[in-house]
Design an enzyme around this catalytic site. Structure first.
Site, short mmCIF file in Angstrom:
data_model
loop_
_atom_site.label_atom_id
_atom_site.label_comp_id
_atom_site.label_asym_id
_atom_site.label_seq_id
_atom_site.Cartn_x
_atom_site.Cartn_y
_atom_site.Cartn_z
N TYR A 92 0.45 -1.35 -0.10
CA TYR A 92 0.04 -0.14 0.22
C TYR A 92 1.03 1.32 -0.12
O TYR A 92 2.64 1.13 -0.27
CB TYR A 92 -0.39 -0.71 0.93
N LYS A 148 6.65 -1.93 1.60
CA LYS A 148 5.22 -1.08 2.02
C LYS A 148 3.92 -2.02 2.39
O LYS A 148 3.25 -1.78 1.45
CB LYS A 148 4.87 0.41 2.26
N GLU A 195 12.21 2.22 14.06
CA GLU A 195 11.70 3.21 14.08
C GLU A 195 9.88 2.38 15.05
O GLU A 195 9.89 2.42 15.87
CB GLU A 195 10.98 2.78 12.62
N LEU A 243 11.11 1.28 7.29
CA LEU A 243 10.42 1.81 6.04
C LEU A 243 11.40 2.41 5.56
O LEU A 243 10.37 4.01 6.45
CB LEU A 243 8.60 1.65 6.10
N1 PMP Z 1 7.50 3.21 8.35
C1 PMP Z 1 6.27 3.11 9.69
C2 PMP Z 1 6.08 1.42 9.93
C3 PMP Z 1 5.10 3.59 8.47
O1 PMP Z 1 4.16 2.85 8.72
C4 PMP Z 1 5.45 4.86 8.18
C5 PMP Z 1 3.99 5.62 7.88
N2 PMP Z 1 3.32 4.83 6.21
C6 PMP Z 1 6.99 5.25 8.39
C7 PMP Z 1 7.72 4.57 8.92
C8 PMP Z 1 6.87 6.93 7.14
O2 PMP Z 1 6.47 6.97 6.01
P1 PMP Z 1 5.88 8.33 4.61
O3 PMP Z 1 6.99 9.48 5.58
O4 PMP Z 1 5.90 7.87 4.10
O5 PMP Z 1 4.96 8.25 5.65
#
Ligand code: PMP
Length: 283
Positions: free
Chosen positions: A36, A150, A182, A206
C-alpha cells in the site's frame, strides 16, 4: 461530507465506499499478500508524488506483482479521486493485492491484481498536541526482516501500536538488538544539539517519504544530519525525539517511557523542521 459519501476506486471503477466489495478469496484478505501507499494531498496536489510512486513500484517489484498501471495511469487515477472530494487537503490510500485465487500460499498464475484507492480528509495534528508534543513508549521490534516493503501485512505494527495505546502513548519507539528501528507507523529521529540522527535505510525500517524530505530540510535549515545505527542509550539521552509520517508530518516526542525527553517540551530543531516542512508544502 461524511464518510458515507466517499467515492473509492476499485478495479477500474469509481463507486460509493459502501458499495465497494472484494471477494473473500482475495489474497489481501487471506494472506495479507499486498502492498500500500499513503499520499498526503495539499491544495489538491499530491505531495512528493514522484517519490510515493517510486516506492509503490518498488514495493510491487519486491513482492513480484507486475505494476498494474504506469506512471501516467496512477497519476490520472489519483487526480480523479482527489477531484471527486470536496477537501483541499486529503490523504490518498492506495492498495494493491495479488488478486483473487483459490487458497494456496504459492503465487497463482494469470491473476489480475486487486487495485483499491480511497481518499479521506486530511486532519492535521491538533494544535494543542503539537504544542505539548506526544508520549511514546519503547518496545522490542518483533516484526519480520523486510520492513522496507510497505506491506499490508501489518500485524507486528498493529500489535505495537495497540501496546502504545494501552500505555496511554501516541506511538512506540522500537528497538531491535539494542538499536533504534522506527515507530509502528512512523520514522523516529534522535536530536543531539544541532544534529539529527536517523537509522540507516536498510531492511529493518520502512524508508518513509519524509526521510528524504527531512534530509533536504536539514540541509536548507543548517541542521547536521547523521544517518547511522543509534543505540537505546543514545535515544534515552536525546535532547529531542521526533517522529515523521505522511499524516503526522513532523511531530515532537516529549516523553519516553514516562520520562521527559530533554526538557520535556518540543525543542528548537523540531520547531525549525516543522516550519521548513510547512514551507515545503506551500512551495
Ligand atoms: N515507518 C512505518 C512502519 C510506517 O508505517 C510509516 C508510515 N507510512 C513510516 C515509517 C513513514 O513513512 P512516510 O513518511 O512515507 O509516511
Amino acid at each position: 461530507m461524511n464518510d458515507d459519501a466517499q467515492t473509492v476506486f476499485l478495479n477500474g471503477e469509481f463507486l460509493p465506499l459502501e458499495q465497494a466489495r472484494v471477494p473473500v478469496l482475495d489474497r489481501g484478505f487471506i494472506f495479507g499478500d499486498g502492498i500500500y501507499e499513503v499520499v498526503p494531498v495539499y491544495a489538491r496536489k499530491p505531495f512528493r508524488w514522484r517519490q510515493h510512486l517510486k516506492r509503490l513500484g518498488g514495493s510491487l517489484q519486491a513482492i513480484g506483482i507486475t505494476n498494474p498501471r504506469d506512471e501516467a495511469g496512477w497519476t490520472e487515477l489519483v487526480h480523479e479521486l482527489i477531484a471527486r472530494h470536496p477537501w483541499q487537503d486529503q490523504f490518498v490510500y492506495i492498495q494493491v493485492t495479488r488478486g483473487v485465487a483459490r487458497r494456496d500460499h504459492a503465487f497463482p498464475k494469470d491473476v489480475q491484481p486487486t487495485v483499491f484507492a480511497m481518499s479521506s480528509q486530511f486532519v492535521p495534528v491538533a494544535d494543542a498536541l503539537r504544542a505539548t508534543g506526544v508520549r511514546a513508549i519503547s518496545l522490542p521490534d518483533e516484526r519480520w526482516l523486510h520492513c522496507d516493503i510497505k506491506s499490508i501485512s501489518l500485524l507486528g505494527n498493529v500489535l505495537a501500536r495497540q501496546a502504545a495505546v494501552e500505555a496511554q502513548a501516541f506511538e512506540c519507539v522500537m528497538f531491535r538488538d539494542g538499536y533504534l528501528t522506527e515507530g509502528s507507523a512512523s520514522n523516529i529521529w534522535v536530536v543531539r544539539g544541532n544534529t539529527v540522527f536517523c537509522p540507516p535505510r536498510d531492511r529493518l525500517i520502512l524508508e518513509g517519504i519524509r526521510v528524504g524530505l527531512v534530509e533536504e530540510l536539514c540541509a536548507t535549515a543548517g541542521i547536521t544530519l547523521d544517518i547511522r545505527r543509534i543505540t537505546r542509550e543514545e535515544v534515552q539521552a536525546a535532547d529531542e525525539l521526533l517522529l515523521t509520517s505522511a499524516t503526522r508530518e513532523v511531530l515532537s516526542i516529549t516523553s519516553l517511557d514516562g520520562k521527559p525527553v530533554g526538557d520535556g517540551r518540543p525543542g528548537p530543531v523540531y520547531e525549525k523542521l516543522y516550519a521548513a516542512y510547512q514551507q515545503a508544502k506551500a512551495g
